[in-house]
Design a protein around this motif. Structure first.
Motif, PDB file in Angstrom:
ATOM      1  N   ASP A  73     -11.457  46.889 -25.203  1.00 30.35           N
ATOM      2  CA  ASP A  73     -11.468  46.029 -24.025  1.00 30.35           C
ATOM      3  C   ASP A  73     -10.101  46.078 -23.342  1.00 30.35           C
ATOM      4  O   ASP A  73      -9.081  46.294 -24.004  1.00 30.35           O
ATOM      5  CB  ASP A  73     -11.782  44.585 -24.427  1.00 30.35           C
ATOM      6  CG  ASP A  73     -13.218  44.413 -24.893  1.00 30.35           C
ATOM      7  OD1 ASP A  73     -14.085  45.207 -24.452  1.00 30.35           O
ATOM      8  OD2 ASP A  73     -13.476  43.493 -25.687  1.00 30.35           O
ATOM      9  N   ALA A  79      -0.614  40.900 -23.945  1.00 33.00           N
ATOM     10  CA  ALA A  79      -0.792  42.047 -24.838  1.00 33.00           C
ATOM     11  C   ALA A  79      -0.015  43.258 -24.314  1.00 33.00           C
ATOM     12  O   ALA A  79       0.655  43.960 -25.084  1.00 33.00           O
ATOM     13  CB  ALA A  79      -2.268  42.378 -24.987  1.00 33.00           C
ATOM     14  N   GLN A 100      -3.369  29.678 -23.446  1.00 36.67           N
ATOM     15  CA  GLN A 100      -2.277  28.700 -23.439  1.00 36.67           C
ATOM     16  C   GLN A 100      -1.196  29.112 -22.440  1.00 36.67           C
ATOM     17  O   GLN A 100      -0.638  28.279 -21.729  1.00 36.67           O
ATOM     18  CB  GLN A 100      -1.652  28.552 -24.835  1.00 36.67           C
ATOM     19  CG  GLN A 100      -2.566  27.993 -25.877  1.00 36.67           C
ATOM     20  CD  GLN A 100      -3.338  29.086 -26.614  1.00 36.67           C
ATOM     21  OE1 GLN A 100      -3.401  30.239 -26.225  1.00 36.67           O
ATOM     22  NE2 GLN A 100      -3.960  28.688 -27.714  1.00 36.67           N
ATOM     23  N   MET A 139      -6.582  44.997 -21.853  1.00 29.39           N
ATOM     24  CA  MET A 139      -5.614  44.047 -22.389  1.00 29.39           C
ATOM     25  C   MET A 139      -5.204  43.047 -21.314  1.00 29.39           C
ATOM     26  O   MET A 139      -5.208  43.367 -20.131  1.00 29.39           O
ATOM     27  CB  MET A 139      -4.365  44.793 -22.866  1.00 29.39           C
ATOM     28  CG  MET A 139      -4.575  45.591 -24.112  1.00 29.39           C
ATOM     29  SD  MET A 139      -3.043  46.392 -24.602  1.00 29.39           S
ATOM     30  CE  MET A 139      -3.365  48.038 -24.030  1.00 29.39           C
ATOM     31  N   ASN A 140      -4.810  41.870 -21.763  1.00 27.45           N
ATOM     32  CA  ASN A 140      -4.272  40.886 -20.831  1.00 27.45           C
ATOM     33  C   ASN A 140      -2.760  41.104 -20.680  1.00 27.45           C
ATOM     34  O   ASN A 140      -2.159  41.940 -21.352  1.00 27.45           O
ATOM     35  CB  ASN A 140      -4.614  39.453 -21.281  1.00 27.45           C
ATOM     36  CG  ASN A 140      -4.011  39.085 -22.613  1.00 27.45           C
ATOM     37  OD1 ASN A 140      -2.862  39.392 -22.915  1.00 27.45           O
ATOM     38  ND2 ASN A 140      -4.796  38.408 -23.445  1.00 27.45           N
ATOM     39  N   ASP A 145      -1.743  40.959 -29.885  1.00 24.98           N
ATOM     40  CA  ASP A 145      -3.074  41.036 -29.285  1.00 24.98           C
ATOM     41  C   ASP A 145      -3.238  40.141 -28.072  1.00 24.98           C
ATOM     42  O   ASP A 145      -4.208  40.263 -27.328  1.00 24.98           O
ATOM     43  CB  ASP A 145      -4.148  40.714 -30.316  1.00 24.98           C
ATOM     44  CG  ASP A 145      -3.940  39.363 -30.973  1.00 24.98           C
ATOM     45  OD1 ASP A 145      -3.106  38.570 -30.484  1.00 24.98           O
ATOM     46  OD2 ASP A 145      -4.610  39.098 -31.988  1.00 24.98           O
ATOM     47  N   GLY A 146      -2.306  39.230 -27.824  1.00 23.59           N
ATOM     48  CA  GLY A 146      -2.366  38.376 -26.645  1.00 23.59           C
ATOM     49  C   GLY A 146      -3.421  37.295 -26.711  1.00 23.59           C
ATOM     50  O   GLY A 146      -3.838  36.755 -25.682  1.00 23.59           O
ATOM     51  N   ASN A 147      -3.841  36.933 -27.916  1.00 20.32           N
ATOM     52  CA  ASN A 147      -4.864  35.886 -28.065  1.00 20.32           C
ATOM     53  C   ASN A 147      -4.400  34.525 -27.564  1.00 20.32           C
ATOM     54  O   ASN A 147      -5.224  33.647 -27.318  1.00 20.32           O
ATOM     55  CB  ASN A 147      -5.314  35.773 -29.520  1.00 20.32           C
ATOM     56  CG  ASN A 147      -6.211  36.918 -29.916  1.00 20.32           C
ATOM     57  OD1 ASN A 147      -6.777  37.607 -29.077  1.00 20.32           O
ATOM     58  ND2 ASN A 147      -6.336  37.146 -31.216  1.00 20.32           N
ATOM     59  N   ASP A 148      -3.110  34.353 -27.402  1.00 16.72           N
ATOM     60  CA  ASP A 148      -2.595  33.077 -26.905  1.00 16.72           C
ATOM     61  C   ASP A 148      -2.523  33.044 -25.373  1.00 16.72           C
ATOM     62  O   ASP A 148      -1.921  32.158 -24.786  1.00 16.72           O
ATOM     63  CB  ASP A 148      -1.223  32.770 -27.512  1.00 16.72           C
ATOM     64  CG  ASP A 148      -0.197  33.867 -27.266  1.00 16.72           C
ATOM     65  OD1 ASP A 148      -0.598  35.040 -27.041  1.00 16.72           O
ATOM     66  OD2 ASP A 148       1.004  33.576 -27.310  1.00 16.72           O
ATOM     67  N   TYR A 149      -3.195  33.984 -24.720  1.00 15.70           N
ATOM     68  CA  TYR A 149      -3.173  34.040 -23.264  1.00 15.70           C
ATOM     69  C   TYR A 149      -3.696  32.760 -22.601  1.00 15.70           C
ATOM     70  O   TYR A 149      -3.105  32.311 -21.615  1.00 15.70           O
ATOM     71  CB  TYR A 149      -3.953  35.258 -22.750  1.00 15.70           C
ATOM     72  CG  TYR A 149      -3.808  35.439 -21.265  1.00 15.70           C
ATOM     73  CD1 TYR A 149      -2.674  36.043 -20.736  1.00 15.70           C
ATOM     74  CD2 TYR A 149      -4.776  34.977 -20.383  1.00 15.70           C
ATOM     75  CE1 TYR A 149      -2.510  36.188 -19.376  1.00 15.70           C
ATOM     76  CE2 TYR A 149      -4.623  35.121 -19.016  1.00 15.70           C
ATOM     77  CZ  TYR A 149      -3.491  35.733 -18.515  1.00 15.70           C
ATOM     78  OH  TYR A 149      -3.327  35.868 -17.169  1.00 15.70           O
ATOM     79  N   VAL A 164       1.765  38.518 -32.628  1.00 16.25           N
ATOM     80  CA  VAL A 164       1.124  38.011 -31.412  1.00 16.25           C
ATOM     81  C   VAL A 164       0.788  39.133 -30.420  1.00 16.25           C
ATOM     82  O   VAL A 164       0.508  38.858 -29.258  1.00 16.25           O
ATOM     83  CB  VAL A 164       2.016  36.941 -30.727  1.00 16.25           C
ATOM     84  CG1 VAL A 164       2.126  35.696 -31.588  1.00 16.25           C
ATOM     85  CG2 VAL A 164       3.396  37.491 -30.396  1.00 16.25           C
TER      86      VAL A 164
END
Length: 189
Positions: free
Chosen positions: A111, A117, A167, A113-114, A161-165, A159
């Motif tokens: 997918d 990421a 927030q 990336m943000n 993977d940018g899963n905290d995007y 961090v």
């Protein structure tokens, strides 16, 4: 592209490699192999390891051997996926991933990336490049800076993977609203 540009800058630093070493590094087939060659030549130069010996078998200090292994591992585990991901995107593999020869589909592409990421991958490239550059130009600086840079990479790995995007996005939206409110108050005065 950033990784390739950073490596070129490192290789051509006047305080680093000589022309013969630059040519040998450039002759490596892939970008990741050029990075590994640069690291290998730098360790050999800084720690007087003959070309006919593997660094791990050279009798060098165990700390030196360990750091060589750590950097090589970071190149394989951190930098190589970044480079390969960029190459796949650059070659139009947005939905379906192709094999290296681009003759068969391997499956669905990752997918998109943000921002976080992508940004964090850039941070890893910068920190790895700094480790390699410092190693090439100054052994004492390498000894002094290695732990700090390795720690930064370890923190970023957690961090990447940018899963905290979500927030991050909420923080940006909130700060934008606060600026608008502040500007509106100033206009009322």
């Amino acid at each position: 592209m950033i990784a390739e540009a950073r490596l070129r800058k490192i290789i051509h630093d006047p305080q680093g490699f000589n022309e013969r070493e630059r040519k040998l590094i450039a002759s490596s087939k892939s970008q990741i192999e050029r990075w590994k060659s640069a690291v290998d030549f730098a360790f050999r130069r800084q720690y007087a390891v003959p070309v006919h010996l593997e660094i791990r078998d050279s009798g060098a200090d165990p700390k030196v051997i360990s750091r060589h292994a750590i950097i090589t591992e970071m190149l394989d585990e951190d930098l190589k996926p970044i480079i390969e991901g960029r190459n796949k995107t650059a070659h139009g593999q947005w939905i379906w991933e192709l094999n290296n020869l681009e003759t068969q589909f391997k499956g669905r592409a990752a997918d998109p990336m943000n921002y976080l990421a992508i940004s964090r991958r850039g941070e890893i490239i910068d920190d790895l490049a700094e480790i390699v550059h410092v190693l090439i130009v100054s052994e004492p600086a390498f000894q002094r800076e290695f732990d700090r840079l390795y720690g930064k990479i370890g923190t970023t790995r957690c961090v990447i993977d940018g899963n905290d995007y979500p927030q991050f996005e909420a923080t940006i939206r909130s700060s934008g609203r606060q600026r608008i409110r502040s500007a509106m108050k100033d206009d009322r005065r």
